[in-house]
Motif scaffolding. Structure first.
Motif: not given
Lengths: 359, 359, 359, 359
Positions: A277-298
């Motif tokens: 799964t990718n609940h982390s949005g591709g970031i763990q411990g502040g570092i990319t884990n190779g999964m897509p980085v997913i983010f939202r901006v309001g």
């Protein structure tokens, strides 16, 4: 200051009604064959006057590259660029010289500097984002050499949401409508809402979702400059941004750990370690884990209403403001390429900086 | 890198199971009489073992100041400090040396550096935030000279929310319970939830709300380093942070402009210009407008579950992880002083930098 | 990177034969009434073709300001500027595309970037200093508000020296001759030497002396960013600089302490503390003491000889280089305004940063 | 600020008579096996009390590493370290609390901060260089992995010079005498001079020459952050430094171009491009060319004389200063390892940053 990034760094200049908007891209790696048309295409996506739901200011926004290329290839030296302003109607702002528009930067710039350029918002105008789109377009071309790509889309306008998994989006669909929502049916409803709000002299805000894919694991600095923190400052530095989420976001934060951890698995196809799964949005411990980085901006609703608004002048006297000028009823459609540009800059900067991690 | 801030800057070091956590505070203005007890008091608020709903690791976390003071007054030179680690149980982590805990930094650090300190999470441990609390405590004492103060509190744990206006909170109530929620009744429910979750070997996340009050108008840089952008990177750099909002946040972004603008009015008491509402959260055009800065930070549920978890080792073989070590079921109570510390650092940095705005 | 300064910061771009040279001045304080003619006058002092002893490349070097001013007053926002190139003779450099000129940057740029712009030296050309002169001219105007001024002059060409006390110099005399030496008789001899060297197809170097006066005590950071260290990096970053001295310099370093200490005295006129000598060059402990800052910069002889020179091409084959292009036989006359500009930037940056030293 | 370097960065703290001197080394690449004894050995070279011609303050200067290593290997995280002060005789400085020692930092620190730590010079003490030696020792170990080494030596004391080609020096001879001059006969004369000067209560300065060898071509940034400019700021930031030269230096600047250009040749042994001379000191266009970098630093005579000196107190009243405390009659012997350390930091920083030059 007016610089963004540590290795790949944009320094920008320019006011809404000055001679030009531009900047310097520093740290662009040497050896990239640059497609100038593609840079212009990104600018065109941000351009005013592109549809009925954005400001009618008529600017071609043609970029001129002033340095840093040799026969179309980056040389490693800094890249100066500019976009001249043509369609200023500065007199539209004469009545604003001495008053403070609500929820604009008029008051705060005056408080900071003792002086402000009132014409079209001066430096606080979203025309400043031209520089970001240009720098981001350079970054994207460098990233593509490494198989990294970025896309963003309008995922919510007021109460109309596009709910699909961001990774299921076909990026080619994003620009098929004025709103830049990849679902044509949802886009139609968003468009209708923006049009109606505009006709009422009102404005509306919403959410943009972004995806960075193809990132290697290991990007980002572990403490203060986490990949997610750099992305947050990149996004919150865009005009009108009021919220930032990565991966699970606020909603996921209110769940249990057992629901939100991303289990490691080995991809049977290539034997690489990934997560199921990718609940982390591709970031763990502040570092990319190779999964897509997913983010939202309001993005907040635009503060300029095309109706009478009560405010005060710099002496504190009450006045009624009747905005002239040309304004967007909703920033989201034009903010999509800006979000993509900032994300690309963050990714390239982290990619380059990461080369210094090991002996 | 391991530095935060431009003028007032913390550079930190230290691993969970190394000899000490510490750092250097640079740019602390000269002439501040420092209350060391107050610094220790802030550390005590972050300390493990302080209640039944936090980790039982027993650390006194006594801070030693190594430089920068003369007869208790700051001299303008850099302030070295450290907190020694005493209660490491490194052998608890022996079984983790070669495996990757889900949603921890184990995999990403290894990807980045090719090596990691597996003992207690090494540098990725939240013990790193000790340095932030110390630096923030210095910043707060400098800010208080200028009438600026900071407070934060737990406003949501899972689905239990404290809904009151953040400005109505009495900061003195925040520390009257283990959860650091200023409403005793809500705090009780949060506490009960955390206890239950803990007993199930699970964890839970939530939201912290922060307020900076007393800020003059004019702080923040107008483009990339907006006050809100600096605050965003400060907060998103804290372990487990996954979302950041200022003022109206995501929710407000989905409203109309006519609902979200903050009208300027003259305060009849002091004749100063202020706004009648504060949807902007104290920031307009990226710069403070003199209203309180109000923000929210989402913290994910802790990734360490005290139950069997399936994962893989560095060779990709499946293993079952049974966490030992001592862990928080919910980071929020101990993250409150960290949020406050980071906010104070951002505010002081902006205050100092703003002195260079005018000739 | 292509930025200089911490608060007052220039970011520059541009190649010798590209469309333009320019940059962004960031951190210019708001509220300075800018004299654009004076900026142009400084550029004219650096301009090629100004006399018989400098390169004959014919450039007007007209500066265009693209942002940051409102009715001629700085607004605190970044200042974009550019100077278009007109008189490129790029074909003069066709024969240099694949060879390395001795003691030029051809080889090192290729080693670094794998590609270089060979036309007129590309980014390594001294035309890059245009940006410095423009930024320095802004800095000077800000400094003059605080009573601080900067001047420099040619104090040595080969073995011809101007030996007077730098503080005895009348700055108005510096520009009364082509060499920019304030003593007309010495200037004549220097001029004759440069002319003779030029006629021989050779080049010659020398020393520029600089003075910053009116500085308050207290500027500079005490450890790594000593005022003298910042000035050193400023000067050593100028093309062809090979040596830097402050106050007593190398010569004074070889004397006794009893000869070189500067005794404190009270100025009977104004009661202020000053020193009776200035061996320190205005800097003690890295910080200004209120005395004039006096420094010297050595510039090597230009590497381009107008005679046959043996070198190699990128494949290592021997070739004979016969420089065409237009070149200076001696950089000193045109380097004087560059030295002044860099000194002004250092002084303004330190002045602004120092405002953050105390609570 | 108290930081040095862009990627490999030292942030330091500590006063002469405070609890400790130390710092944080950031950006040390992961994967270096660190020899702690070698770090201590470098500190021992800087240590007071090591010979009859240096201060008699008795400090063991034992370094404690607080983070960043795992089983003796760097992990990529920041490295905290400290050296405790033991042998303070603070009361020796009681008489200096309210007066300004000539050519010391007493007056300028007071001007800057309004307060100063008068005990042993506080932060302005050369004990601060302990941090530099530690950080430099880490840098050297990283550089050695890449075949890069650094050495420096005393090349002049007052009028006694060691004139040989710096590249002909056997580094192993440097530490064979107290003065750190590689020629025993010259060293003896220097030693005798320093002893005589000391017996007279006077002090003496001189020159240190440094060499960095094994550098690849391509290091350094081409405009403001030239390798030579970074080296200049590194050296001029050391206490008592007053002059910096690279390659030909001031002397060479006063020659003809035809005498000073370095011709490119192909090394017949390995086919690599090199130069037949090295007037450039290994730097062309600000970038390393693969030849050894050769530089010189001038250090002023120590300002503390062990004799009566007339000065003033902070109210401007004349007083006679009789220094107690323990002082060096000549800084050069102990500055040699500091020069080496700073050079190593510059080299490693440039090496790492250069990895970002190309796509």
């Amino acid at each position: 200051m007016n610089s963004f990034g540590q290795i790949f760094r944009l320094t920008s200049f320019g006011e809404s009604h000055g001679p030009a908007i531009g900047g310097v891209v520093d740290g662009m790696p040497a050896g990239v064959s640059v497609n100038i048309d593609e840079i212009q295409r990104q600018l065109n996506r941000r351009r005013p006057g592109q549809s009925s739901i954005v400001t009618s200011r008529d600017e071609k926004d043609r970029v001129t590259i002033l340095s840093g290329l040799m026969d179309g290839v980056t040389t490693g030296t800094s890249i100066g660029f500019m976009v001249e302003n043509y369609n200023q109607h500065s007199s539209d702002y004469d009545n604003m010289r001495d008053l403070f528009r609500p929820s604009h930067a008029d008051f705060t710039y005056t408080a900071k500097y003792g002086i402000r350029d009132h014409r079209g918002g001066g430096r606080s105008s979203a025309r400043e984002t031209i520089s970001r789109v240009v720098a981001g377009a350079f970054a994207r071309q460098a990233l593509s050499v490494h198989g990294i790509s970025v896309y963003a889309f309008t995922s919510r306008v007021a109460d109309i949401s596009f709910e699909a998994d961001p990774l299921s989006v076909d990026p080619a669909l994003i620009d098929t409508n004025d709103v830049r929502c990849p679902d044509p049916e949802v886009a139609d409803r968003m468009h209708a809402l923006i049009s109606r709000v505009k006709s009422e002299g009102d404005t509306v805000g919403g959410i943009i979702t972004g995806v960075i894919s193809g990132l290697p694991a290991g990007l980002g600095q572990p403490v203060f400059d986490k990949f997610s923190a750099s992305l947050a400052t990149a996004m919150m530095g865009i005009n009108a941004a009021k919220a930032f989420e990565i991966g699970m976001g606020m909603e996921g934060c209110c769940h249990r750990g057992s629901e939100m951890i991303d289990r490691f698995v080995v991809n049977p196809e290539d034997g690489r370690i990934t997560t199921s799964t990718n609940h982390s949005g591709g970031i763990q411990g502040g570092i990319t884990n190779g999964m897509p980085v997913i983010f939202r901006v309001g993005f907040k609703p635009v503060a300029t209403l095309l109706r009478d608004v009560a405010t005060i002048d710099r002496d504190g006297h009450p006045v009624t403001l009747r905005a002239r000028g040309r304004h967007d009823p909703c920033v989201l459609p034009r903010a999509v390429p800006v979000v993509e540009a900032m994300a690309a800059m963050v990714a390239l900067d982290a990619l380059l900086l990461n080369r210094t991690s090991r002996i």
